[in-house]
Write a protein that holds these residues in place. Structure first.
Motif, PDB file in Angstrom:
ATOM      1  N   PHE A   1       3.539  37.094  80.717  1.00 49.10           N
ATOM      2  CA  PHE A   1       2.103  36.821  80.586  1.00 49.10           C
ATOM      3  C   PHE A   1       1.310  38.082  80.260  1.00 49.10           C
ATOM      4  CE2 PHE A   1       3.468  33.146  83.096  1.00 49.10           C
ATOM      5  CZ  PHE A   1       2.929  32.131  82.336  1.00 49.10           C
ATOM      6  N   LEU A   2       1.621  39.176  80.923  1.00 54.48           N
ATOM      7  CA  LEU A   2       0.851  40.404  80.716  1.00 54.48           C
ATOM      8  C   LEU A   2       1.033  40.968  79.308  1.00 54.48           C
ATOM      9  CD1 LEU A   2       1.435  42.097  84.172  1.00 54.48           C
ATOM     10  CD2 LEU A   2      -0.620  40.907  83.386  1.00 54.48           C
ATOM     11  N   GLY A   3       2.186  40.741  78.707  1.00 53.84           N
ATOM     12  CA  GLY A   3       2.456  41.235  77.354  1.00 53.84           C
ATOM     13  C   GLY A   3       2.003  40.295  76.255  1.00 53.84           C
ATOM     14  N   ALA A   4       1.355  39.208  76.608  1.00 57.33           N
ATOM     15  CA  ALA A   4       0.890  38.222  75.622  1.00 57.33           C
ATOM     16  C   ALA A   4      -0.419  38.713  75.006  1.00 57.33           C
ATOM     17  CB  ALA A   4       0.718  36.859  76.277  1.00 57.33           C
ATOM     18  N   VAL A   5      -0.291  39.672  74.097  1.00 55.78           N
ATOM     19  CA  VAL A   5      -1.456  40.299  73.476  1.00 55.78           C
ATOM     20  C   VAL A   5      -1.714  39.677  72.103  1.00 55.78           C
ATOM     21  CG1 VAL A   5      -1.177  42.452  74.744  1.00 55.78           C
ATOM     22  CG2 VAL A   5      -0.042  42.176  72.532  1.00 55.78           C
ATOM     23  N   PRO A   6      -2.965  39.710  71.646  1.00 51.75           N
ATOM     24  CA  PRO A   6      -3.336  39.011  70.404  1.00 51.75           C
ATOM     25  C   PRO A   6      -2.907  39.742  69.131  1.00 51.75           C
ATOM     26  CG  PRO A   6      -5.261  40.073  71.339  1.00 51.75           C
ATOM     27  CD  PRO A   6      -4.136  40.273  72.310  1.00 51.75           C
ATOM     28  N   GLU A   7      -1.606  39.764  68.898  1.00 53.29           N
ATOM     29  CA  GLU A   7      -1.055  40.371  67.694  1.00 53.29           C
ATOM     30  C   GLU A   7      -0.098  39.378  67.055  1.00 53.29           C
ATOM     31  OE1 GLU A   7       0.806  43.999  68.964  1.00 53.29           O
ATOM     32  OE2 GLU A   7      -1.056  44.766  69.829  1.00 53.29           O
ATOM     33  N   GLN A   8      -0.162  39.237  65.739  1.00 51.48           N
ATOM     34  CA  GLN A   8       0.671  38.263  65.042  1.00 51.48           C
ATOM     35  C   GLN A   8       2.155  38.518  65.303  1.00 51.48           C
ATOM     36  OE1 GLN A   8      -0.617  35.486  63.364  1.00 51.48           O
ATOM     37  NE2 GLN A   8       1.511  34.865  63.633  1.00 51.48           N
ATOM     38  N   ALA A   9       2.563  39.776  65.359  1.00 51.24           N
ATOM     39  CA  ALA A   9       3.976  40.080  65.621  1.00 51.24           C
ATOM     40  C   ALA A   9       4.412  39.562  66.988  1.00 51.24           C
ATOM     41  CB  ALA A   9       4.215  41.583  65.513  1.00 51.24           C
ATOM     42  N   VAL A  10       3.542  39.637  67.975  1.00 52.30           N
ATOM     43  CA  VAL A  10       3.862  39.141  69.317  1.00 52.30           C
ATOM     44  C   VAL A  10       3.959  37.616  69.295  1.00 52.30           C
ATOM     45  CG1 VAL A  10       3.063  39.017  71.719  1.00 52.30           C
ATOM     46  CG2 VAL A  10       2.843  41.157  70.436  1.00 52.30           C
ATOM     47  N   VAL A  11       3.063  36.973  68.570  1.00 51.05           N
ATOM     48  CA  VAL A  11       3.100  35.510  68.426  1.00 51.05           C
ATOM     49  C   VAL A  11       4.394  35.080  67.747  1.00 51.05           C
ATOM     50  CG1 VAL A  11       2.011  33.514  67.319  1.00 51.05           C
ATOM     51  CG2 VAL A  11       0.589  35.262  68.429  1.00 51.05           C
ATOM     52  N   ASP A  12       4.712  35.715  66.621  1.00 51.06           N
ATOM     53  CA  ASP A  12       5.928  35.363  65.881  1.00 51.06           C
ATOM     54  C   ASP A  12       7.171  35.568  66.746  1.00 51.06           C
ATOM     55  OD1 ASP A  12       4.272  34.821  63.721  1.00 51.06           O
ATOM     56  OD2 ASP A  12       4.724  36.716  62.688  1.00 51.06           O
ATOM     57  N   ALA A  13       7.208  36.678  67.473  1.00 52.52           N
ATOM     58  CA  ALA A  13       8.353  36.953  68.346  1.00 52.52           C
ATOM     59  C   ALA A  13       8.454  35.916  69.466  1.00 52.52           C
ATOM     60  CB  ALA A  13       8.240  38.365  68.928  1.00 52.52           C
ATOM     61  N   ALA A  14       7.317  35.499  70.007  1.00 51.38           N
ATOM     62  CA  ALA A  14       7.334  34.510  71.091  1.00 51.38           C
ATOM     63  C   ALA A  14       7.928  33.188  70.609  1.00 51.38           C
ATOM     64  CB  ALA A  14       5.921  34.290  71.636  1.00 51.38           C
ATOM     65  N   TYR A  15       7.504  32.735  69.437  1.00 51.91           N
ATOM     66  CA  TYR A  15       8.070  31.489  68.905  1.00 51.91           C
ATOM     67  C   TYR A  15       9.563  31.642  68.623  1.00 51.91           C
ATOM     68  CZ  TYR A  15       3.675  28.933  68.353  1.00 51.91           C
ATOM     69  OH  TYR A  15       2.505  28.253  68.586  1.00 51.91           O
ATOM     70  N   ALA A  16       9.965  32.775  68.045  1.00 52.08           N
ATOM     71  CA  ALA A  16      11.376  32.999  67.748  1.00 52.08           C
ATOM     72  C   ALA A  16      12.198  33.085  69.037  1.00 52.08           C
ATOM     73  CB  ALA A  16      11.539  34.283  66.923  1.00 52.08           C
ATOM     74  N   ASP A  17      11.674  33.792  70.037  1.00 57.19           N
ATOM     75  CA  ASP A  17      12.374  33.899  71.319  1.00 57.19           C
ATOM     76  C   ASP A  17      12.538  32.532  71.957  1.00 57.19           C
ATOM     77  OD1 ASP A  17      12.440  36.672  71.017  1.00 57.19           O
ATOM     78  OD2 ASP A  17      10.784  37.033  72.415  1.00 57.19           O
ATOM     79  N   LEU A  18      11.472  31.743  71.955  1.00 59.89           N
ATOM     80  CA  LEU A  18      11.535  30.423  72.583  1.00 59.89           C
ATOM     81  C   LEU A  18      12.560  29.541  71.874  1.00 59.89           C
ATOM     82  CD1 LEU A  18      10.527  28.417  74.691  1.00 59.89           C
ATOM     83  CD2 LEU A  18       8.681  27.806  73.107  1.00 59.89           C
ATOM     84  N   GLU A  19      12.523  29.523  70.559  1.00 64.43           N
ATOM     85  CA  GLU A  19      13.459  28.690  69.805  1.00 64.43           C
ATOM     86  C   GLU A  19      14.907  29.119  70.060  1.00 64.43           C
ATOM     87  OE1 GLU A  19      14.125  27.861  65.135  1.00 64.43           O
ATOM     88  OE2 GLU A  19      12.069  27.634  65.868  1.00 64.43           O
ATOM     89  N   ARG A  20      15.152  30.410  70.038  1.00 68.17           N
ATOM     90  CA  ARG A  20      16.502  30.933  70.267  1.00 68.17           C
ATOM     91  C   ARG A  20      16.986  30.611  71.682  1.00 68.17           C
ATOM     92  NH1 ARG A  20      15.338  35.980  70.105  1.00 68.17           N
ATOM     93  NH2 ARG A  20      15.287  36.145  72.364  1.00 68.17           N
ATOM     94  N   GLU A  21      16.140  30.829  72.684  1.00 64.80           N
ATOM     95  CA  GLU A  21      16.547  30.601  74.068  1.00 64.80           C
ATOM     96  C   GLU A  21      16.715  29.121  74.375  1.00 64.80           C
ATOM     97  OE1 GLU A  21      17.655  32.990  76.023  1.00 64.80           O
ATOM     98  OE2 GLU A  21      17.150  34.484  74.502  1.00 64.80           O
ATOM     99  N   GLN A  22      15.884  28.269  73.772  1.00 68.44           N
ATOM    100  CA  GLN A  22      16.063  26.829  73.947  1.00 68.44           C
ATOM    101  C   GLN A  22      17.414  26.397  73.379  1.00 68.44           C
ATOM    102  OE1 GLN A  22      12.575  25.349  71.931  1.00 68.44           O
ATOM    103  NE2 GLN A  22      11.444  25.084  73.848  1.00 68.44           N
TER     104      GLN A  22
END
Length: 187
Positions: free
Chosen positions: A111-132
């Motif tokens: 939560f603390l690292g959820a900063v408003p940067e497109q790279a962070v957003v893209d990484a979050a979606y990629a991480d979620l998809e990979r981990e799922q």
């Protein structure tokens, strides 16, 4: 919070829905799944889609907005948190070797690292998809829902229900977070 965001929905058939039934990707097939595993997977898939729907159409600033102060929770934080949780579930299943390291570091970094940067957003979606996908693959190895896995001997059924519960709870959070961001409401 002196300014109130006006509530709205894209739905035209039922104004309390997120989308009209014909546009809702969660239940394209109207038939009920056959069997316990199929039912559990159907619910898990539905909640996963719901979370993505609650995040769709938002920019990085909106996704990272902490809408309910003093909470650190945001939609982007939820995406990161659930990626971390999917990884944790794989660690529960494994009995050999060291557990996989945390994705985002120390506790609450999701939560603390959820900063408003497109790279962070893209990484979050990629991480979620990979981990799922990895958690799904690990659990697919067990056909018997009563089989006990991991060092704590957790039943596969219990793990599946816990996954559904985690997504369902966070979809409730996502409802409120999204409404605070732009007023969009619906199931």
């Amino acid at each position: 919070m002196s300014e109130r965001t006006e509530r709205w929905s894209r739905a035209t058939v039922y104004p309390d829905m997120w989308a009209d039934p014909g546009d809702d990707p969660r239940h394209r097939d109207e038939s009920s799944p056959d069997g316990e595993l199929a039912t559990l997977l159907d619910f898990l898939t539905g909640y996963r889609l719901t979370l993505r729907m609650k995040c769709e159409g938002l920019d990085p600033e909106q996704l990272a907005r902490r809408s309910v102060p003093p909470s650190t929770m945001s939609l982007l934080g939820l995406l990161r948190h659930l990626a971390e949780v999917e990884r944790d579930w794989r660690n529960w299943i494994t009995t050999d070797g060291d557990p996989l390291p945390r994705l985002y570091g120390a506790r609450d970094s999701d939560f603390l690292g959820a900063v408003p940067e497109q790279a962070v957003v893209d990484a979050a979606y990629a991480d979620l998809e990979r981990e799922q996908a990895a958690a799904d693959a690990a659990l697919a190895a067990y056909a018997d829902l009563g089989e006990r896995v991991g060092k704590d001997a957790i039943a596969v059924r219990e793990l599946m229900v816990h996954r559904i519960e985690e997504y369902a709870r966070h979809c409730g959070h996502a409802d409120l977070l999204r409404e605070c961001v732009d007023g969009r409401v619906g199931q």
